[in-house]
Scaffold this motif. Structure first.
Motif, PDB file in Angstrom:
ATOM      1  N   CYS A  73      -1.997   3.360  -7.527  1.00  0.00           N
ATOM      2  CA  CYS A  73      -0.955   2.497  -6.008  1.00  0.00           C
ATOM      3  C   CYS A  73      -0.722   3.717  -5.419  1.00  0.00           C
ATOM      4  O   CYS A  73      -0.586   4.663  -6.384  1.00  0.00           O
ATOM      5  CB  CYS A  73       0.522   1.383  -6.462  1.00  0.00           C
ATOM      6  SG  CYS A  73       0.477   0.413  -7.710  1.00  0.00           S
ATOM      7  N   TYR A  75       0.905   5.048  -3.355  1.00  0.00           N
ATOM      8  CA  TYR A  75       1.582   5.745  -2.944  1.00  0.00           C
ATOM      9  C   TYR A  75       2.979   6.307  -4.081  1.00  0.00           C
ATOM     10  O   TYR A  75       3.636   6.965  -4.072  1.00  0.00           O
ATOM     11  CB  TYR A  75       2.665   4.653  -2.472  1.00  0.00           C
ATOM     12  CG  TYR A  75       2.804   3.793  -3.106  1.00  0.00           C
ATOM     13  CD1 TYR A  75       3.894   3.355  -4.234  1.00  0.00           C
ATOM     14  CD2 TYR A  75       2.511   2.081  -2.470  1.00  0.00           C
ATOM     15  CE1 TYR A  75       4.276   2.055  -4.821  1.00  0.00           C
ATOM     16  CE2 TYR A  75       2.611   1.154  -3.742  1.00  0.00           C
ATOM     17  CZ  TYR A  75       3.877   1.280  -4.501  1.00  0.00           C
ATOM     18  OH  TYR A  75       3.338   0.068  -4.887  1.00  0.00           O
ATOM     19  N   LEU A 172       6.218  -2.340  -1.052  1.00  0.00           N
ATOM     20  CA  LEU A 172       6.376  -2.306   0.644  1.00  0.00           C
ATOM     21  C   LEU A 172       6.855  -3.514   1.456  1.00  0.00           C
ATOM     22  O   LEU A 172       6.666  -4.273   0.161  1.00  0.00           O
ATOM     23  CB  LEU A 172       5.208  -2.401   0.206  1.00  0.00           C
ATOM     24  CG  LEU A 172       4.214  -1.036   0.016  1.00  0.00           C
ATOM     25  CD1 LEU A 172       2.655  -0.821  -0.038  1.00  0.00           C
ATOM     26  CD2 LEU A 172       4.735   0.263   1.006  1.00  0.00           C
ATOM     27  N   THR A 174       5.642  -5.955   3.862  1.00  0.00           N
ATOM     28  CA  THR A 174       4.796  -7.304   3.760  1.00  0.00           C
ATOM     29  C   THR A 174       3.675  -7.266   2.642  1.00  0.00           C
ATOM     30  O   THR A 174       3.054  -6.364   2.133  1.00  0.00           O
ATOM     31  CB  THR A 174       3.998  -6.757   4.696  1.00  0.00           C
ATOM     32  OG1 THR A 174       2.705  -5.305   4.506  1.00  0.00           O
ATOM     33  CG2 THR A 174       4.862  -6.565   5.575  1.00  0.00           C
ATOM     34  N   SER A 177       0.773  -5.036   3.317  1.00  0.00           N
ATOM     35  CA  SER A 177       0.600  -3.409   2.699  1.00  0.00           C
ATOM     36  C   SER A 177       0.414  -3.454   1.209  1.00  0.00           C
ATOM     37  O   SER A 177      -0.143  -2.683   0.601  1.00  0.00           O
ATOM     38  CB  SER A 177       2.189  -2.747   3.847  1.00  0.00           C
ATOM     39  OG  SER A 177       2.336  -2.946   4.502  1.00  0.00           O
ATOM     40  N   ALA A 180      -3.047  -3.672   0.277  1.00  0.00           N
ATOM     41  CA  ALA A 180      -3.561  -2.475   1.374  1.00  0.00           C
ATOM     42  C   ALA A 180      -3.251  -1.955   0.361  1.00  0.00           C
ATOM     43  O   ALA A 180      -4.468  -0.507  -0.106  1.00  0.00           O
ATOM     44  CB  ALA A 180      -3.253  -1.953   2.261  1.00  0.00           C
ATOM     45  N   TYR A 181      -2.468  -0.844  -0.472  1.00  0.00           N
ATOM     46  CA  TYR A 181      -2.263   0.012  -0.733  1.00  0.00           C
ATOM     47  C   TYR A 181      -2.164  -0.287  -2.234  1.00  0.00           C
ATOM     48  O   TYR A 181      -1.667   1.177  -3.449  1.00  0.00           O
ATOM     49  CB  TYR A 181      -0.607   0.636  -0.223  1.00  0.00           C
ATOM     50  CG  TYR A 181      -0.826   1.169   1.154  1.00  0.00           C
ATOM     51  CD1 TYR A 181      -1.734   1.975   1.369  1.00  0.00           C
ATOM     52  CD2 TYR A 181      -0.003   0.656   2.441  1.00  0.00           C
ATOM     53  CE1 TYR A 181      -1.992   2.246   2.630  1.00  0.00           C
ATOM     54  CE2 TYR A 181      -0.218   1.463   3.582  1.00  0.00           C
ATOM     55  CZ  TYR A 181      -0.838   1.710   3.568  1.00  0.00           C
ATOM     56  OH  TYR A 181      -1.107   2.086   5.297  1.00  0.00           O
ATOM     57  N   ASP A 231       4.079   2.810   5.782  1.00  0.00           N
ATOM     58  CA  ASP A 231       3.287   1.836   6.038  1.00  0.00           C
ATOM     59  C   ASP A 231       3.832   1.551   7.752  1.00  0.00           C
ATOM     60  O   ASP A 231       4.316   2.790   8.204  1.00  0.00           O
ATOM     61  CB  ASP A 231       3.130   0.435   4.831  1.00  0.00           C
ATOM     62  CG  ASP A 231       4.424   0.078   5.361  1.00  0.00           C
ATOM     63  OD1 ASP A 231       5.545   0.350   6.052  1.00  0.00           O
ATOM     64  OD2 ASP A 231       4.396  -1.977   5.139  1.00  0.00           O
ATOM     65  N   GLY A 232       3.556   0.814   8.199  1.00  0.00           N
ATOM     66  CA  GLY A 232       3.080   0.776   9.644  1.00  0.00           C
ATOM     67  C   GLY A 232       4.420  -0.146   9.855  1.00  0.00           C
ATOM     68  O   GLY A 232       4.615  -0.850  11.260  1.00  0.00           O
ATOM     69  N   SER A 233       4.998  -0.928   8.979  1.00  0.00           N
ATOM     70  CA  SER A 233       6.366  -2.210   9.279  1.00  0.00           C
ATOM     71  C   SER A 233       7.374  -0.882   9.928  1.00  0.00           C
ATOM     72  O   SER A 233       7.474  -0.019   9.390  1.00  0.00           O
ATOM     73  CB  SER A 233       6.791  -2.296   7.931  1.00  0.00           C
ATOM     74  OG  SER A 233       6.191  -3.362   7.109  1.00  0.00           O
ATOM     75  N   THR A 237      11.323  -5.890  10.642  1.00  0.00           N
ATOM     76  CA  THR A 237      10.103  -6.356   9.493  1.00  0.00           C
ATOM     77  C   THR A 237      10.879  -6.039   7.985  1.00  0.00           C
ATOM     78  O   THR A 237      11.165  -7.319   7.166  1.00  0.00           O
ATOM     79  CB  THR A 237       8.987  -5.646   9.517  1.00  0.00           C
ATOM     80  OG1 THR A 237       7.966  -6.580  10.737  1.00  0.00           O
ATOM     81  CG2 THR A 237       8.140  -6.529   7.951  1.00  0.00           C
ATOM     82  N   LEU A 269      -2.490   7.674   2.871  1.00  0.00           N
ATOM     83  CA  LEU A 269      -1.357   7.672   3.430  1.00  0.00           C
ATOM     84  C   LEU A 269      -0.779   8.694   4.436  1.00  0.00           C
ATOM     85  O   LEU A 269      -1.944   9.403   4.586  1.00  0.00           O
ATOM     86  CB  LEU A 269      -0.779   7.708   2.503  1.00  0.00           C
ATOM     87  CG  LEU A 269      -0.463   7.027   1.063  1.00  0.00           C
ATOM     88  CD1 LEU A 269       0.597   7.862  -0.006  1.00  0.00           C
ATOM     89  CD2 LEU A 269       0.229   5.394   1.404  1.00  0.00           C
TER      90      LEU A 269
END
Length: 409
Positions: A73, A75, A172, A174, A177, A180-181, A231-233, A237, A269
């Motif tokens: 992971c 992160y 995370l 979503t 995310s 992805a991570y 992430d971009g949340s 969200t 990241l």
């Protein structure tokens, strides 16, 4: 390479556990025993502080069983590709540490997490063995176990019977995310595990025809953690996901952990300063959703692009945006309106509702009850205070903006 001592492991694996925020106790009472004997309590002083929902500060031994992990992971400082020192406790070592720390009154309980070694089932079984061994030896203190989502149902059941609380971290906000991570994890299996914990808890809580329950399964419920800023949340969200988790799985707490670049960080990241104030505002907004009767759409509005106001707490931000709802007469207003007054917490509102039955209340009465009069003053009417046109003042918001200060309700 010299063999690590238990003290070396403790230093390494307690430090590695600091990134998990979901370790607050529920304030559960001491586990009973027929003979009145047993080791441990849930009150006292300790070495690693966490906070119960009732605000009590408690102490936990917070460690990882191991920081070896087969997952990668992005992160996580303990991911498989991370270049960090590794260590692993045996079952007996964790049992000994917990027991000895208890005997010395250093701690009030154990928070145990772990990297994934060999397999999810193997890791979960080792953690369950630690909790079961402690209970078999008379340990009556608080135990919080991190649950491995892919572990077998019988292991999850054993974990809940030995522990006071279980946590399954969604990490995370979503599914995209997580994919992805944390490619080895699956958001659906995490939610399925949460559902299993809830259903098993409800099954154990049901009484038989004799009126008896099957047993105590995770009596302090389950919790989870979401990382903020990795992430971009946006905040809408994050809070929306938390709200769904509370409703669908009966979670006791969602913890928000401000992301900060970790040692040997992954290149995928972002390089960001830890969003500590954002984390704080999310906790405040979470409280409004759960205890103050607010809807998500009231807390995070479209005009702020789904983000909370960092300058003022979310209840005050709502009050400033809805000045037509104020001032509120503390001697007549229903409880649901009083809960929306900045500076009034749930306990203060209960005291106001009870006290006004005996006579009209003034500002000093509110102050004695613990209300934050300075913050509430422009938004309330009392027997000796009428704010008149103060709510129309152009500088009203500016009076409350105090950089670097974390406001409480």
């Amino acid at each position: 390479m010299a063999r690590m001592t238990i003290q070396d492991k403790l230093a390494l694996l307690s430090d590695a556990a600091k990134y998990d925020a979901s370790c607050a106790s529920s304030g559960t009472s001491k586990r009973g025993s027929r003979d009145g004997k047993g080791l441990g309590s849930t009150t006292g002083s300790g070495i690693c502080h966490a906070y119960a929902p009732d605000g009590r500060c408690i102490s936990l031994l917070k460690i990882l069983m191991t920081n070896y992990c087969v997952f990668d992971c992005a992160y996580c400082v303990n991911r498989a590709s991370s270049n960090v020192p590794r260590a692993r406790f045996t079952v007996d070592e964790v049992v000994w540490l917990t027991t000895e720390f208890y005997r010395r009154n250093y701690i009030e309980g154990l928070f145990l997490s772990s990297g994934i070694i060999k397999s999810s089932d193997y890791t979960m079984e080792q953690m369950v063995l630690i909790a079961e061994t402690l209970r078999a030896q008379g340990f009556r203190g608080y135990v919080h176990l991190k649950t491995i989502p892919d572990a077998a149902p019988d292991l999850i059941e054993r974990a809940g019977l030995a522990a006071d609380r279980l946590s399954i971290n969604i990490e995370l906000p979503t599914d995209a995310s997580i994919k992805a991570y944390a490619p080895e994890k699956d958001a659906r299996s995490i939610r399925a595990a949460m559902g299993k914990v809830r259903l098993t808890g409800e099954d154990y809580a049901d009484r038989s025809h004799t009126g008896r329950r099957r047993g105590r399964f995770a009596p302090a419920g389950q919790s989870t953690q979401m990382i903020v800023g990795a992430d971009g949340s946006d905040d809408a969200t994050i809070l929306g996901n938390a709200d769904r988790l509370y409703g669908a799985y009966g979670l006791k707490r969602v913890y928000y952990s401000a992301f900060s670049p970790i040692p040997d960080a992954s290149a995928v990241l972002p390089l960001v300063d830890p969003p500590l104030m954002r984390e704080h505002r999310l906790y405040q907004a979470d409280w409004l959703l759960r205890f103050y009767g607010f809807e998500l759409s009231e807390i995070v509005t479209r005009d702020r692009a789904g983000m909370l106001d960092l300058d003022v707490d979310p209840k005050l931000a709502w009050a400033l945006a809805n000045r037509d709802r104020f001032p509120v007469d503390v001697n007549r207003a229903p409880k649901d309106l009083l809960l929306r007054v900045p500076g009034f917490g749930t306990k203060i509102v209960d005291r106001i509702v009870a006290a006004r039955r005996s006579g009209s209340l003034g500002l000093e009465d509110i102050r004695r009850m613990g209300g934050r009069v300075k913050q509430a003053r422009p938004f309330i009417v009392t027997k000796d205070h009428h704010p008149a046109a103060k709510l129309d003042a152009a500088d009203l918001r500016a009076r409350f903006v105090k950089p670097q200060q974390m406001e409480l309700f």
